[in-house]
Design a protein around this motif. Structure first.
Motif, PDB file in Angstrom:
ATOM      1  N   GLU A  88       0.807  -1.225   0.000  1.00 44.14           N
ATOM      2  CA  GLU A  88       0.000   0.000   0.000  1.00 44.14           C
ATOM      3  C   GLU A  88       0.838   1.273   0.000  1.00 44.14           C
ATOM      4  O   GLU A  88       0.299   2.375  -0.092  1.00 44.14           O
ATOM      5  N   ASP A  89       2.146   1.139   0.103  1.00 40.81           N
ATOM      6  CA  ASP A  89       3.027   2.296  -0.034  1.00 40.81           C
ATOM      7  C   ASP A  89       3.316   2.607  -1.501  1.00 40.81           C
ATOM      8  O   ASP A  89       3.957   3.618  -1.809  1.00 40.81           O
ATOM      9  N   THR A  90       2.866   1.747  -2.395  1.00 39.74           N
ATOM     10  CA  THR A  90       3.076   1.966  -3.820  1.00 39.74           C
ATOM     11  C   THR A  90       2.400   3.255  -4.255  1.00 39.74           C
ATOM     12  O   THR A  90       1.190   3.439  -4.039  1.00 39.74           O
ATOM     13  N   ALA A  91       3.173   4.152  -4.866  1.00 47.56           N
ATOM     14  CA  ALA A  91       2.652   5.455  -5.282  1.00 47.56           C
ATOM     15  C   ALA A  91       3.762   6.232  -5.988  1.00 47.56           C
ATOM     16  O   ALA A  91       4.933   5.831  -5.948  1.00 47.56           O
ATOM     17  N   VAL A  92       3.373   7.332  -6.582  1.00 48.66           N
ATOM     18  CA  VAL A  92       4.349   8.315  -7.034  1.00 48.66           C
ATOM     19  C   VAL A  92       4.592   9.265  -5.867  1.00 48.66           C
ATOM     20  O   VAL A  92       3.633   9.818  -5.306  1.00 48.66           O
ATOM     21  N   TYR A  93       5.827   9.429  -5.510  1.00 45.46           N
ATOM     22  CA  TYR A  93       6.208  10.278  -4.383  1.00 45.46           C
ATOM     23  C   TYR A  93       6.710  11.623  -4.903  1.00 45.46           C
ATOM     24  O   TYR A  93       7.602  11.674  -5.757  1.00 45.46           O
ATOM     25  N   PHE A  94       6.133  12.689  -4.361  1.00 47.78           N
ATOM     26  CA  PHE A  94       6.452  14.044  -4.783  1.00 47.78           C
ATOM     27  C   PHE A  94       7.123  14.814  -3.652  1.00 47.78           C
ATOM     28  O   PHE A  94       6.683  14.747  -2.498  1.00 47.78           O
ATOM     29  N   CYS A  95       8.133  15.555  -4.021  1.00 50.47           N
ATOM     30  CA  CYS A  95       8.790  16.452  -3.073  1.00 50.47           C
ATOM     31  C   CYS A  95       8.118  17.821  -3.124  1.00 50.47           C
ATOM     32  O   CYS A  95       7.707  18.285  -4.200  1.00 50.47           O
ATOM     33  N   ASN A  96       7.999  18.449  -1.974  1.00 54.83           N
ATOM     34  CA  ASN A  96       7.383  19.769  -1.876  1.00 54.83           C
ATOM     35  C   ASN A  96       8.273  20.696  -1.070  1.00 54.83           C
ATOM     36  O   ASN A  96       8.863  20.281  -0.068  1.00 54.83           O
ATOM     37  N   ALA A  97       8.358  21.932  -1.498  1.00 55.35           N
ATOM     38  CA  ALA A  97       9.070  22.967  -0.740  1.00 55.35           C
ATOM     39  C   ALA A  97       8.147  24.163  -0.612  1.00 55.35           C
ATOM     40  O   ALA A  97       7.633  24.681  -1.601  1.00 55.35           O
ATOM     41  N   GLU A  98       7.912  24.581   0.649  1.00 55.18           N
ATOM     42  CA  GLU A  98       6.987  25.670   0.919  1.00 55.18           C
ATOM     43  C   GLU A  98       7.721  26.979   1.206  1.00 55.18           C
ATOM     44  O   GLU A  98       8.765  26.991   1.838  1.00 55.18           O
ATOM     45  N   LYS A  99       7.119  28.043   0.770  1.00 56.84           N
ATOM     46  CA  LYS A  99       7.599  29.397   1.052  1.00 56.84           C
ATOM     47  C   LYS A  99       9.083  29.533   0.680  1.00 56.84           C
ATOM     48  O   LYS A  99       9.913  29.927   1.492  1.00 56.84           O
ATOM     49  N   VAL A 100       9.373  29.175  -0.572  1.00 59.52           N
ATOM     50  CA  VAL A 100      10.738  29.294  -1.060  1.00 59.52           C
ATOM     51  C   VAL A 100      11.006  30.740  -1.485  1.00 59.52           C
ATOM     52  O   VAL A 100      10.290  31.300  -2.321  1.00 59.52           O
ATOM     53  N   ARG A 101      11.985  31.351  -0.882  1.00 61.35           N
ATOM     54  CA  ARG A 101      12.388  32.702  -1.256  1.00 61.35           C
ATOM     55  C   ARG A 101      13.674  32.587  -2.067  1.00 61.35           C
ATOM     56  O   ARG A 101      14.658  31.994  -1.611  1.00 61.35           O
ATOM     57  N   SER A 102      13.648  33.114  -3.266  1.00 64.37           N
ATOM     58  CA  SER A 102      14.820  33.045  -4.138  1.00 64.37           C
ATOM     59  C   SER A 102      15.343  34.449  -4.415  1.00 64.37           C
ATOM     60  O   SER A 102      14.628  35.442  -4.207  1.00 64.37           O
ATOM     61  N   ILE A 103      16.562  34.522  -4.863  1.00 66.14           N
ATOM     62  CA  ILE A 103      17.195  35.806  -5.176  1.00 66.14           C
ATOM     63  C   ILE A 103      16.859  36.189  -6.609  1.00 66.14           C
ATOM     64  O   ILE A 103      17.177  35.453  -7.549  1.00 66.14           O
ATOM     65  N   GLY A 104      16.191  37.313  -6.772  1.00 62.30           N
ATOM     66  CA  GLY A 104      15.799  37.763  -8.096  1.00 62.30           C
ATOM     67  C   GLY A 104      16.853  38.628  -8.759  1.00 62.30           C
ATOM     68  O   GLY A 104      17.973  38.776  -8.262  1.00 62.30           O
ATOM     69  N   ALA A 105      16.451  39.227  -9.884  1.00 67.36           N
ATOM     70  CA  ALA A 105      17.377  40.048 -10.658  1.00 67.36           C
ATOM     71  C   ALA A 105      17.854  41.273  -9.875  1.00 67.36           C
ATOM     72  O   ALA A 105      18.945  41.791 -10.123  1.00 67.36           O
ATOM     73  N   THR A 106      17.059  41.709  -8.912  1.00 69.00           N
ATOM     74  CA  THR A 106      17.432  42.871  -8.105  1.00 69.00           C
ATOM     75  C   THR A 106      18.462  42.521  -7.040  1.00 69.00           C
ATOM     76  O   THR A 106      19.020  43.399  -6.404  1.00 69.00           O
ATOM     77  N   GLY A 107      18.654  41.199  -6.837  1.00 69.57           N
ATOM     78  CA  GLY A 107      19.561  40.759  -5.786  1.00 69.57           C
ATOM     79  C   GLY A 107      18.889  40.645  -4.436  1.00 69.57           C
ATOM     80  O   GLY A 107      19.541  40.304  -3.450  1.00 69.57           O
ATOM     81  N   LEU A 108      17.588  40.920  -4.399  1.00 66.37           N
ATOM     82  CA  LEU A 108      16.838  40.830  -3.156  1.00 66.37           C
ATOM     83  C   LEU A 108      16.001  39.555  -3.139  1.00 66.37           C
ATOM     84  O   LEU A 108      15.572  39.075  -4.196  1.00 66.37           O
ATOM     85  N   PRO A 109      15.734  38.987  -1.962  1.00 69.48           N
ATOM     86  CA  PRO A 109      14.910  37.779  -1.894  1.00 69.48           C
ATOM     87  C   PRO A 109      13.460  38.062  -2.266  1.00 69.48           C
ATOM     88  O   PRO A 109      12.909  39.097  -1.913  1.00 69.48           O
ATOM     89  N   SER A 110      12.855  37.104  -2.975  1.00 71.44           N
ATOM     90  CA  SER A 110      11.474  37.232  -3.398  1.00 71.44           C
ATOM     91  C   SER A 110      10.533  36.851  -2.261  1.00 71.44           C
ATOM     92  O   SER A 110      10.958  36.383  -1.200  1.00 71.44           O
ATOM     93  N   ASP A 111       9.224  37.033  -2.508  1.00 69.72           N
ATOM     94  CA  ASP A 111       8.226  36.475  -1.587  1.00 69.72           C
ATOM     95  C   ASP A 111       8.244  34.956  -1.700  1.00 69.72           C
ATOM     96  O   ASP A 111       8.706  34.392  -2.686  1.00 69.72           O
ATOM     97  N   GLY A 112       7.718  34.299  -0.697  1.00 73.37           N
ATOM     98  CA  GLY A 112       7.723  32.843  -0.682  1.00 73.37           C
ATOM     99  C   GLY A 112       6.786  32.238  -1.708  1.00 73.37           C
ATOM    100  O   GLY A 112       5.648  32.668  -1.858  1.00 73.37           O
ATOM    101  N   VAL A 113       7.272  31.218  -2.400  1.00 71.73           N
ATOM    102  CA  VAL A 113       6.494  30.489  -3.409  1.00 71.73           C
ATOM    103  C   VAL A 113       6.641  29.002  -3.132  1.00 71.73           C
ATOM    104  O   VAL A 113       7.708  28.537  -2.724  1.00 71.73           O
ATOM    105  N   ASP A 114       5.574  28.250  -3.350  1.00 69.96           N
ATOM    106  CA  ASP A 114       5.614  26.794  -3.159  1.00 69.96           C
ATOM    107  C   ASP A 114       6.030  26.114  -4.462  1.00 69.96           C
ATOM    108  O   ASP A 114       5.605  26.514  -5.552  1.00 69.96           O
ATOM    109  N   TYR A 115       6.833  25.067  -4.342  1.00 70.08           N
ATOM    110  CA  TYR A 115       7.285  24.301  -5.509  1.00 70.08           C
ATOM    111  C   TYR A 115       7.043  22.812  -5.295  1.00 70.08           C
ATOM    112  O   TYR A 115       7.064  22.316  -4.155  1.00 70.08           O
ATOM    113  N   TRP A 116       6.859  22.113  -6.435  1.00 76.40           N
ATOM    114  CA  TRP A 116       6.704  20.659  -6.433  1.00 76.40           C
ATOM    115  C   TRP A 116       7.704  20.034  -7.390  1.00 76.40           C
ATOM    116  O   TRP A 116       8.007  20.597  -8.443  1.00 76.40           O
TER     117      TRP A 116
END
Length: 126
Positions: A88-116
């Protein structure tokens, strides 16, 4: 652009073990929570385990005592050790990252975004 890449899926016999890993890449400033979810055929995606940036963990009841999530903050990676696997553990397993802040073109951190991630297939069968 931030990407999550999962690895480690495959075919394993009941009672066996697998270790999944998820690596986040990109110009990452910070990540709040990371975790693993899974989706079995014909079912909705469900939580498996999550871990906060300070190491607090949360597990689905169905995997408690069998799965262990950890986090390597310096590498933005999240391993998931899965023991005593059941069909019953058989499945597709997905990784998730919440509230990811990345460095944009301005060099400042962005608002948090969720990724899969795109997912990795785990099949538990004899």
């Amino acid at each position: 652009q931030v990407q999550l890449v999962e690895s480690g899926g495959g075919l394993v016999q009941p009672g066996g073990s697998l270790r999944l890993s998820c690596a986040a890449s990109g110009r990452i400033f910070s990540i709040k929570d990371m975790g693993w979810y899974r989706q079995a055929p014909g079912k909705q995606r469900e939580l498996v385990a999550t871990i906060t940036s300070d190491g607090s963990t949360n597990y689905a009841d169905s995997v408690k005592g069998r799965f262990t999530i950890s986090r390597v903050n310096a590498k933005d990676t999240v391993p998931l050790q899965m023991n005593s696997l059941k069909p019953e553990d058989t499945a597709v397993y997905f990784c998730n990252a919440e509230k990811v802040r990345s460095i944009g073109a301005t060099g400042l951190p962005s608002d948090g975004v969720d990724y899969w991630g795109k997912g990795t297939l785990v099949t538990v069968s004899s």
